[in-house]
Scaffold this motif. Sequence first.
Motif, mmCIF file in Angstrom:
data_model
loop_
_atom_site.group_PDB
_atom_site.id
_atom_site.type_symbol
_atom_site.label_atom_id
_atom_site.label_comp_id
_atom_site.label_asym_id
_atom_site.label_seq_id
_atom_site.Cartn_x
_atom_site.Cartn_y
_atom_site.Cartn_z
ATOM 1 N N SER A 119 48.685 -26.294 30.858
ATOM 2 C CA SER A 119 47.341 -26.028 31.361
ATOM 3 C C SER A 119 47.056 -24.530 31.387
ATOM 4 N N ALA A 120 45.788 -24.185 31.380
ATOM 5 C CA ALA A 120 45.396 -22.780 31.438
ATOM 6 C C ALA A 120 45.870 -22.139 32.734
ATOM 7 N N GLU A 121 45.862 -22.915 33.828
ATOM 8 C CA GLU A 121 46.297 -22.381 35.111
ATOM 9 C C GLU A 121 47.772 -21.993 35.077
ATOM 10 N N ARG A 122 48.604 -22.849 34.513
ATOM 11 C CA ARG A 122 50.040 -22.547 34.432
ATOM 12 C C ARG A 122 50.301 -21.427 33.451
ATOM 13 N N ALA A 123 49.581 -21.405 32.340
ATOM 14 C CA ALA A 123 49.782 -20.341 31.350
ATOM 15 C C ALA A 123 49.409 -18.980 31.924
ATOM 16 N N THR A 173 51.946 -16.445 33.532
ATOM 17 C CA THR A 173 52.799 -15.543 32.756
ATOM 18 C C THR A 173 52.034 -14.756 31.690
ATOM 19 N N ILE A 174 50.829 -15.183 31.362
ATOM 20 C CA ILE A 174 50.029 -14.508 30.331
ATOM 21 C C ILE A 174 48.889 -13.764 31.012
ATOM 22 N N GLY A 175 48.942 -12.445 30.981
ATOM 23 C CA GLY A 175 47.929 -11.637 31.633
ATOM 24 C C GLY A 175 46.752 -11.338 30.730
ATOM 25 N N PRO A 176 45.691 -10.705 31.261
ATOM 26 C CA PRO A 176 44.502 -10.380 30.464
ATOM 27 C C PRO A 176 44.801 -9.471 29.285
ATOM 28 N N SER A 177 45.851 -8.645 29.394
ATOM 29 C CA SER A 177 46.202 -7.759 28.283
ATOM 30 C C SER A 177 46.978 -8.477 27.196
#
Length: 321
Positions: free
Chosen positions: A248-252, A255-259
């Motif tokens: 899901s986008a929430e779980r991703a 660990t995955i930031g805006p940068s």
Amino acid sequence: MLETSARLLRLLSLLQAHREWSGAELAERLRVTPRTVRRDVDRLRELGYPVNASSGTGGGYQLGAGAELPPLLLDDDEAVAVAVGLRTAAGQGIEGIGETSVRALAKLEQVLPHRLRRRVSALNTFTVPMFRTPQGQLDASVLTELANACRDSERLRFEYRDHGGSTTRRTVEPHRLVCTERRWYLVAWDVDRSDWRTFRADRIAPKPPHGPRFAPRTPPAEDLAAYVSRGVSTRAYAAQAVIRLHTSAERAAQTIGPSDGVLEPVDDTRCLLRTGAASLDVLVIHIMLMGVDFEVVEPQELTEHITAIRDRLSRALAPAG
């Protein structure tokens, strides 16, 4: 006298919390007559508080800017929020802000009532920050100068140092500052290039005088945070890709930031990641380190590159013939 002093403090608190009050509104809040409000406003002026008054139907009272910063009156929740915010700012990557925040926090904690000091202490003691180490120090005065130019709709001139270290002169119409957990960015209309651009604030060296004033343009996107994220994580790189992650986008987002890329939900178990890197090799490493099953949506070149890497790894693991 005690009642009058308490009312003056209440009046000052109201003026600090609202941009403008009518005399009738203040009288209602303070439960006094409009004449008493006028007298109390005069007393605040005698104490050095610049209370401006305007007449007419839309007139009222407004606390103006003075030669010195007047004492701020904060309620309990506001005081706790300011204290926690100052402590957080002390650990961020804005040059000069850390030390200044510590000094301001020391002054605030000195006058906090015991009950509020306990709340702030509990938050600070039992909260562990998980910020990434700031990359590049940003002069606080530069950040303030950029913010002022955005607020005043004033053309900004500066030297900009790109990723390779080359410097160019830029003239822009600044729109907004956007901050991530690691950096600050300026979104602005580049006058010479006739297009919107995103600039890293720590690479900007302002070259005043600035001006003239300009009429604000329609921003490049309704969601500026997403716009900047796409720019710094995708558009800036030669190799770009859209990846379908099996989470899901929430779980991703944990660990995955805006940068790192822009996440778009697909359903409860999948999301799309738009990202980029300097090369396909770096892009593959970037995706693999996420530790999530995925599919390549585009480009086809990335699928072929992953296939070639898979075959190379298979040969490396095959028993010697």
